[in-house]
Design a protein around this motif. Structure first.
Motif, PDB file in Angstrom:
ATOM      1  N   LEU A  37      33.964  99.606   5.012  1.00  0.00           N
ATOM      2  CA  LEU A  37      34.401 100.873   3.867  1.00  0.00           C
ATOM      3  C   LEU A  37      34.152 102.097   4.347  1.00  0.00           C
ATOM      4  CD1 LEU A  37      35.418  98.691   0.536  1.00  0.00           C
ATOM      5  CD2 LEU A  37      36.848  99.406   2.171  1.00  0.00           C
ATOM      6  N   SER A  55      25.377 100.283   2.150  1.00  0.00           N
ATOM      7  CA  SER A  55      25.185  99.263   3.466  1.00  0.00           C
ATOM      8  C   SER A  55      25.532  98.246   3.792  1.00  0.00           C
ATOM      9  CB  SER A  55      23.374  98.943   3.784  1.00  0.00           C
ATOM     10  OG  SER A  55      23.697  98.388   4.539  1.00  0.00           O
ATOM     11  N   LEU A  59      29.057  97.776   1.895  1.00  0.00           N
ATOM     12  CA  LEU A  59      30.346  98.425   1.921  1.00  0.00           C
ATOM     13  C   LEU A  59      30.306  98.526   3.270  1.00  0.00           C
ATOM     14  CD1 LEU A  59      30.358 100.625  -1.259  1.00  0.00           C
ATOM     15  CD2 LEU A  59      31.546  98.383  -1.087  1.00  0.00           C
ATOM     16  N   LYS A  60      29.560  99.319   4.006  1.00  0.00           N
ATOM     17  CA  LYS A  60      29.862  99.758   5.391  1.00  0.00           C
ATOM     18  C   LYS A  60      30.140  98.136   6.298  1.00  0.00           C
ATOM     19  CE  LYS A  60      27.267 102.718   8.762  1.00  0.00           C
ATOM     20  NZ  LYS A  60      25.499 103.069   9.022  1.00  0.00           N
TER      21      LYS A  60
END
Lengths: 403, 45
Positions: free
Chosen positions: A248, A241, A243-244
């Motif tokens: 990314l 989450s 990274l999102k």
């Protein structure tokens, strides 16, 4: 191996092969449960909260039943607990597949599987390892078993993902139910003939619990293990989450997951090996300190796929490396008579930390709009865990000789 | 002779373990599985 030639009734090879295979199955099958979130919630029309709540309960039940399953294993034999645990495991997976109500799903995925995990994972197997492997090789052997569990986690995610795509989520659960039943025959390889005399045969369960819970080393170890659970589960659940949020792609999260799994196997094995030659409390302190350093470097470095990969490899290396060392310290101080039960008590603290890591991660994200606060809490807790492990002494406790 | 034989066995064991780990790692990178895993992973959030 002849039992007459050694004080240990089971050969180390037999214990390691059967114990490692059991932990590979028990830890591996459960590791990919998140992959069922989408297919189950869509097909049953449930909210994600229904699914997530059942898995949260599963983790808490695992922790709460850990001392009970461990105590039963110490008293009646690990093989019996493992066999019953494998039946619970299979039943839980079948109920998970068939449940059409949230309550039914909670009973299968939450309660049955939580009990199953407490009876088929590290603490129960470690009791047998502790009682059948010489002290100088015990940490290494625990490292081998823990690395096998790590390998199971690493292996089963793509296997379960492939099965769900190939035969459907429900049939995959039924296949897995059959697979976990293999734990039952493997458990006979861990069948100990009779209780091994250790000079503490007269100590009752209650006395063992009182002795441990009043011991400063046990209290500090338990406090440190809470942090392990907090960090590992917070990162495992919330990293994708995070990274999102930072733009990314999902491919980065998948590779990060693979790297954590890969380096986890290596790190766990090395930690167990080092535990036989070096001070386990110091090693634990080093692991927690390195985790904090890795997190600080990760959140202060500009985020890119490569910074994620480096972090995933580093944190993966330190992922379950605490497991053989923590149980090894319990065995060193308190002996192996009640090892499974006492390891179960320490693990309860780990699970409470896990629960808090997931919950607090979500709560503080909702309140502040980012994971920054939780990352820094994870750093501070890592430093705390490093500090509290330093004063632990591995000296065996001295008990009055039985009259 | 004996120590060399044991050493070879140990090296072979580590090599087999490394191969197994790399094989599983490769499974994560297979395009169809990676996409599938990523979708399922992503949908959790």
């Amino acid at each position: 191996m002849s039992s007459a030639a050694t004080p240990y009734p089971l050969s180390m090879r037999q214990v390691l092969i059967c114990g490692a295979a059991i932990v590979t199955l028990s830890m591996g099958v459960r590791h990919g449960f998140g992959l069922w979130l989408q297919p189950i919630t869509i097909e049953r029309g449930w909210s994600r909260e229904t699914f997530s709540f059942a898995l949260a309960v599963q983790n808490l039940v695992w922790g709460l039943f850990g001392p009970i399953a461990g105590g039963l294993a110490d008293r009646w034999g690990a093989h019996r607990v493992l066999i019953i645990g494998s039946f619970f495991y299979a039943a839980g997976l079948v109920v998970m597949g068939l449940a059409t109500t949230g309550a039914g799903f909670l009973g299968g995925a939450g309660l049955l599987l939580g009990i199953a995990h407490s009876g088929t994972t590290y603490a129960v197997v470690y009791g047998v390892i502790g009682r059948n492997v010489a002290p100088e090789r015990r940490s290494w052997a625990m490292g081998v078993a823990a690395a096998a569990g790590s390998f199971g986690q690493f292996l089963m995610v793509p296997v379960e993902g492939g099965l769900i795509s190939g035969i459907g989520w429900q049939d995959t659960l039924f296949v897995l139910a059959c697979i976990v039943l293999v734990i039952a025959p493997l458990a006979f390889g861990l069948r100990e003939p009779r209780r091994i005399g250790e000079g503490v045969a007269q100590q009752s369960v209650g006395a063992a619990v009182r002795e441990a819970t009043r011991h400063p080393g046990f209290q500090l170890l338990t406090a440190g293990y809470f942090v392990c659970g907090f960090q590992v589960v917070f990162i495992g659940v919330h990293l994708p989450s995070y990274l999102k949020d930072h733009g990314l792609g999902p491919d980065v999260a998948t590779v990060a997951l693979a790297l954590i799994g890969l380096f986890n196997v290596v790190g766990t094995y090395i930690a167990g090996s080092l535990g036989g030659r070096m001070s386990k409390p110091y090693l634990l302190a080093g692991i927690y300190a390195l985790r904090s350093m890795a997190i600080v470097a990760f959140i202060l470095t500009p985020l890119s796929p490569w910074s994620v990969y480096v972090f995933a490899a580093a944190i993966g290396f330190l992922w379950l490396s605490t497991v053989p060392l923590t149980s090894g310290i319990v065995a060193s101080i308190f002996g192996v008579r009640y090892l499974s039960m006492l390891a179960g008590f320490v693990f309860l603290s780990h699970q409470l930390g896990s629960f808090l890591g997931v919950w607090l991660g979500g709560l503080l994200y909702d309140r502040t709009g980012s994971y920054d606060v939780v990352w820094w809490i994870a750093v501070a807790l890592g430093i705390f865990a490093a500090v509290v492990n330093l004063p632990i002494r591995e000296r065996a406790i001295v008990r009055p000789a039985p009259a | 002779m004996k120590p060399i034989g044991r050493k070879k066995r140990v090296v072979a064991g580590y090599a087999a373990a490394a191969l197994a780990l790399l094989a599983v790692f490769a499974a994560y990178l297979r395009p169809e599985l990676a996409v599938d895993l990523a979708n399922q992973l992503w949908s959790c959030f």
